[in-house]
Write an enzyme that holds these catalytic residues in place. Structure first.
Site, PDB file in Angstrom:
ATOM      1  N   ASP A 394      -3.204  -0.968  -2.106  1.00  0.00           N
ATOM      2  CA  ASP A 394      -3.677  -0.009  -1.116  1.00  0.00           C
ATOM      3  C   ASP A 394      -3.179  -0.412   0.253  1.00  0.00           C
ATOM      4  OD1 ASP A 394      -4.867   2.084   0.086  1.00  0.00           O
ATOM      5  OD2 ASP A 394      -6.929   1.430  -0.185  1.00  0.00           O
ATOM      6  N   HIS A 567      -5.292  -3.866   5.531  1.00  0.00           N
ATOM      7  CA  HIS A 567      -4.646  -2.557   5.684  1.00  0.00           C
ATOM      8  C   HIS A 567      -5.537  -1.486   6.308  1.00  0.00           C
ATOM      9  CE1 HIS A 567      -6.686  -1.963   1.746  1.00  0.00           C
ATOM     10  NE2 HIS A 567      -6.801  -0.722   2.165  1.00  0.00           N
TER      11      HIS A 567
END
Length: 1031
Positions: A394, A567
């Protein structure tokens, strides 16, 4: 005589829907199969609780003052933790039964038994019961006490109203069930069978319509035959070996039909899918202590679900920052009873991913190396081995440098599925067998299962479904697998597989290159600070016998930086609380980093005979002559032109340096209000509102700004994405472009010339936002700087600055980690226009043969070049998940550099480094050196000495690691010169492991190195102790 039931014509839709309702957790649970999963129940003997705003260790938590509680009680608020003491008494009548604790509450729960965490409990992750015993024996204890630790947040934070909304800080949570119950394992097995077959029978569920035979009918008859039983009390407890419905032949026969169908073997060579259960911990949607909850909750839940299937252990990103929380919180192991997983034994086929699931675009190359270095060292320390596979599921894109970095960090295989999120083009990854574009090249593929996002992981039901799909006719063979087995199967066909060259660009989430500008500025600044501290500390270590290299402090600071490269943090798609924590972390790095810089500078100056003063330090590997503002007595500053050697220092000038042979800067303001700045290299003309009307390369007389256009044009766009507010900027935002027009007469001269000339202006962006800017040109500098301050108070707006260039090229060049790449400036194909907003690091360049224009920056990442217009993305204003994102005051600098020839020959790369790594002015507590000194230099401008640090582990105390890379995209030989006393030099990998064939001979204090395009090379330098070295 009773009449036989007449057969009814079967309608496909009603047949399927009837089976759906028969297994539904929502409809008809009073009379369907789902409603009979649990049998007899009784309340817990006693329930008590206490609340804490922080996460407490188990031993401390159980000593707290627990107050009586009951089902239905509320607790909270958001981000707090509630501990429940659950006292249980199992009825004697349940001997021979499987007994569960049924627990349903909001939040993320963790069951503790005998001082150990044994299972996670989350309604969102479909884990709502804990197995106390799979068969209660006569001699088993009837009374026990459990603790349930409940974090006041969900798997994906605590959004108010929807998943990505800002958290509700006052949200309250509730316990809706806490009871003991017997569990009907045979009913569960039949339920899994029916759910699986229902999925197979639905249209579009497989590669072709499944030849289901009489299975739907059998399922329907099963529904009918159960109706009488389910409407009344259940039969007596089953005896050993007898199925729950064993005395009812119709039920048995129908279940046998279902089992027979699943056991109907597949064809000789069906497509095997190797199943691995991923987990992702979302660190950006909760405060730090909530992550400490999530890690053990997720991992223990997975251990409980798949502990009996060792090959199905998850592809778990479990590395150097987050897994220690899980290991410490869980007492060193996860799981319970006979399904315990001892992490420290090294069990579990983890895939490493550095310190956390970091962003694949924005971190520097060195930061990416440190992610792997920290993660691999942690695995080696805790499990006795390193990872060879990399799992980054991700993130919002994957740098073209990742393959090289991975290989040199011991990673041989890489796995992700994120490119399936592409908004425009279908990346050649698969979701089903029919969409697998590699079917003709390999007969294996990955099947990822589990609640990945949020870290829920696989559930028992998922694992049980997969075991039924190991060899079912008409479907791919699904085999529970370790990641290593998957990669081994694929590697056997590697000669037939295709290769993707360059970056893996995610055609989504382009807004993350710009959102939360302060976080991005903190990231860039702290990467610089740690670079500088390591260099100066290394030089001090080499020159001062009393200096202690601050290895532990630096590791702590690096871990803070790497943590915030998660992230959803550095990208700005985090909640307000996490953003505030990140800013505190950056301030810690700045503060402690500056202290360490001062300590290293003092050690470098120890014993110097010169007068007290200032030390000017150059942390870049080339000589620099630049204008500096030097502090003077009384708090004043004066400008001086200073020259500092490569990776070294110089004493501060005691008087202004002569400018000759360089031309001073001239500043002229015309009667129309325009201002011209000229340093003999470039000539800059600004109109009365601050826009750039001309930029001339003086030597050639070449104009840079496109005819009839203006540069430094601020533009405002509407910025309303389809859903992912902080993440996305859509292509249609370009249709809303609105230039921000200034008012004539606001431009004024700042610094009047000499070593520096400047002009400044004010600009009202909107009724709520304003901007001020100083345009600065220094003597001898090939670029003009734009120091900008913005007070930003907008909603769903996007601010950029544009520079139309008198340059034509089908591609532009953008800096990435350890190099650069080209992207198109046109929209010929869907792959081209999907890159309407891209990312870059310190510079981008648009060049034609013989001439070009580079746009540099000190803290921005979003960029684009469309046609001949270079655009730098400055600020966004999303409202979810953080309604305050980007609101407030911002400072940043960008610069414009016209150049002759290629960007490589013109020195664009060095110019961008100089903008981002200013010369350091460090006060010395004692005498400062009276002469200049250089530690390292490189003979080729194509090679950058990026990092100098002390080796992580080395038998010799004085061993340095140097990291260099080729920056031009060329094959090159170069010499590395050092003034340090080198005893031995040897090449190593990015994990600092020696290359047995990497010995480098030292010749006249020089080492010869060979590079291929964008190659990263590391070497170990073993130094003489400083006691035998006189500088």
């Amino acid at each position: 005589m009773a009449m036989a039931a007449a057969p009814v014509l079967k309608n496909w839709r009603t047949t399927l829907e009837r089976v759906e309702k028969f297994v539904s957790p929502r409809y008809f649970t009073d009379c369907n199969l789902r409603g009979r999963l649990f049998g007899e129940s009784c309340p817990v003997a006693a329930l008590s609780s206490f609340l804490t705003p922080e996460r407490l260790p188990y031993q401390e938590a159980v000593q707290q003052d627990f107050r009586p509680a009951q089902v239905g009680d509320s607790f909270g608020p958001t981000w707090w933790t509630c501990w429940f003491r659950v006292e249980l008494t199992i009825p004697e009548a349940w001997v021979g039964r499987e007994v569960h604790l049924r627990w349903e509450s909001d939040g993320e729960g963790l069951v503790w038994r005998d001082g150990e965490p044994v299972q996670g409990l989350t309604k969102e992750g479909e884990k709502i019961s804990y197995i106390l015993t799979d068969r209660l024996e006569a001699g088993d204890p009837r009374s026990l006490t459990l603790y349930v630790e409940v974090a006041c947040n969900g798997l994906l934070g605590a959004g108010k109203g929807n998943m990505i909304a800002a958290p509700d800080p006052e949200k309250m949570f509730q316990v809706s069930r806490a009871e003991l119950a017997t569990f009907h394992r045979d009913v569960y097995k039949l339920l899994v069978d029916l759910e699986l077959l229902l999925g197979i029978a639905k249209p579009g569920s497989g590669p072709t319509r499944r030849p289901c035979g009489n299975v739907p009918g059998a399922g329907l008859q099963l529904c009918s035959s159960w109706s009488g039983t389910l409407s009344s009390s259940l039969p007596a407890p089953r005896s050993e070996g007898q199925p729950y419905w064993g005395h009812q032949e119709p039920h048995t026969s129908k279940s046998k039909v279902l089992r027979a169908f699943l056991a109907w073997g597949g064809s000789v060579s069906p497509h095997p899918q190797l199943a691995t259960g991923p987990q992702i911990f979302n660190l950006g949607w909760g405060p730090c202590h909530s992550w400490c909850n999530s890690c053990p909750i997720c991992l223990t839940g997975t251990a409980a679900a798949v502990g009996e299937e060792p090959l199905s252990w998850p592809a778990c990103p479990a590395p150097g920052v987050r897994l220690p929380w899980a290991v410490c919180a869980c007492g060193g192991h996860l799981g319970g009873d006979d399904r315990q997983l001892d992490l420290k034994s090294g069990d579990g086929p983890f895939l490493g991913d550095g310190c956390n699931p970091w962003d694949g675009n924005l971190p520097s190359g060195e930061a990416m190396v440190r992610q792997f270095l920290q993660g691999q060292n942690f695995f080696l320390q805790e499990f006795g081995k390193m990872c060879s596979q990399f799992w980054l599921p991700d993130t919002f894109g994957y740098s073209a440098q990742l393959p090289q970095i991975m290989r040199s960090c011991g990673i041989t295989h890489f796995l992700t599925q994120k490119l399936s999120w592409n908004l425009v083009n279908s990346f050649p990854v698969l979701k089903t067998v029919t969409k697998n574009r590699d079917k003709g090249r390999t007969n294996h593929s990955a099947f990822l299962f589990g609640f990945g996002d949020g870290g829920g992981g696989p559930t028992q039901t998922m694992v049980d479904r997969l075991t039924r799909l190991c060899n079912t006719d008409g479907l791919p063979r699904v085999q529970l697998s370790s990641p290593a087995r998957l990669f081994s199967a694929l590697e056997s066909d590697s000669g037939q597989l295709c290769t993707w060259v360059g970056e893996l660009f995610l055609e989504l989430h382009n807004g993350t290159y710009t959102t939360h500008a302060q976080i991005k500025k903190g990231n860039r600044e702290c990467e610089r600070i740690l670079h500088d501290v390591e260099l100066l500390s290394s030089l001090a270590l080499a020159r001062n016998v009393l200096f202690l290299y601050p290895a532990a402090q630096l590791q702590d600071l690096w871990r803070l930086l790497l943590l915030n490269q998660f992230h959803d943090v550095v990208t700005g798609s985090c909640i307000q609380l996490v953003a505030e924590e990140a800013m505190c972390h950056y301030e810690d790095i700045r503060s402690h980093g500056n202290t360490l810089l001062s300590a290293a500078a003092a050690a470098l100056c120890a014993g110097e005979p010169g007068p007290e003063g200032l030390l000017i330090v150059n942390t870049l590997p080339w000589n620099r002559t630049e204008v500096l503002a030097l502090p003077r007595p009384g708090g004043a500053h004066s400008l001086a032109l200073v020259t500092v050697p490569s990776m070294g220092y110089a004493p501060a000038p005691t008087s202004l340096q002569p400018l000759l042979p360089q031309q001073p800067v001239f500043v002229v303001q015309e009667t129309d209000g325009s201002v011209t700045l000229d340093n003999g290299i470039i000539r800059v003309r600004l109109d009365a509102t601050g826009r750039l009307t001309s930029l001339v390369l003086v030597a050639s007389g070449r104009e840079t700004i496109a005819e009839g256009a203006v540069g430094n044009q601020f533009v405002l766009f509407d910025d309303v994405p389809l859903y992912w507010d902080a993440w996305d900027v859509m292509d249609y935002h370009l249709e809303t472009r609105k230039p921000v027009l200034g008012q004539a007469g606001t431009l004024a001269v700042g610094t009047e010339g000499g070593v520096r000339g400047s002009a400044w202006f004010l600009l009202q962006i909107s009724p709520n936002s304003r901007l001020s800017q100083e345009v600065v040109l220094d003597v001898g500098c090939p670029y003009v700087r734009f120091h900008t301050e913005v007070h930003w108070h907008e909603a769903h707006k996007f601010l950029k600055v544009e520079f139309p260039a008198r340059v034509r090229s089908p591609q532009a060049t953008y800096e990435i980690q350890f190099g650069h790449l080209q992207r198109p400036t046109h929209y010929n194909t869907s792959w081209d226009w999907a890159r309407f907003e891209v990312w870059a690091h310190r510079w981008m360049d648009l060049s034609e043969h013989g001439f070009g224009l580079a746009l540099l920056n000190d803290c921005k990442y979003g960029a684009s070049v469309r046609g001949n217009v270079l655009s730098l993305s400055l600020l966004r204003a999303p409202k979810a998940p953080d309604a305050t994102a980007d609101m407030g005051r911002h400072e940043f600098t960008y610069a414009l550099m016209p150049h002759k020839g290629s960007l490589q020959d013109a020195g664009v790369i060095r110019a961008a480094y100089s903008l981002n790594f200013p010369l350091l002015v460090l006060p010395t507590p004692g005498p400062a050196p009276s002469t200049s000194w250089s530690a390292f230099s490189v003979s080729s401008p194509a090679v950058v000495l990026e990092t100098v640090k002390k080796a992580e582990t080395s038998p010799q105390r004085h061993t340095l690691v140097l990291r260099l890379y080729e920056a031009h995209g060329s094959h090159v030989d170069c010499w590395l010169h050092t003034s340090l006393p080198v005893q031995e030099a040897v090449l190593c990998d990015l994990l600092e492991r020696r290359d047995p064939a990497g010995y480098l001979p030292l010749r006249d204090a020089r080492l010869k190195l060979t590079f291929s395009p964008f190659q990263v090379r590391s070497l170990l330098l073993v130094l003489q102790p400083p006691s035998t070295y006189t500088p």
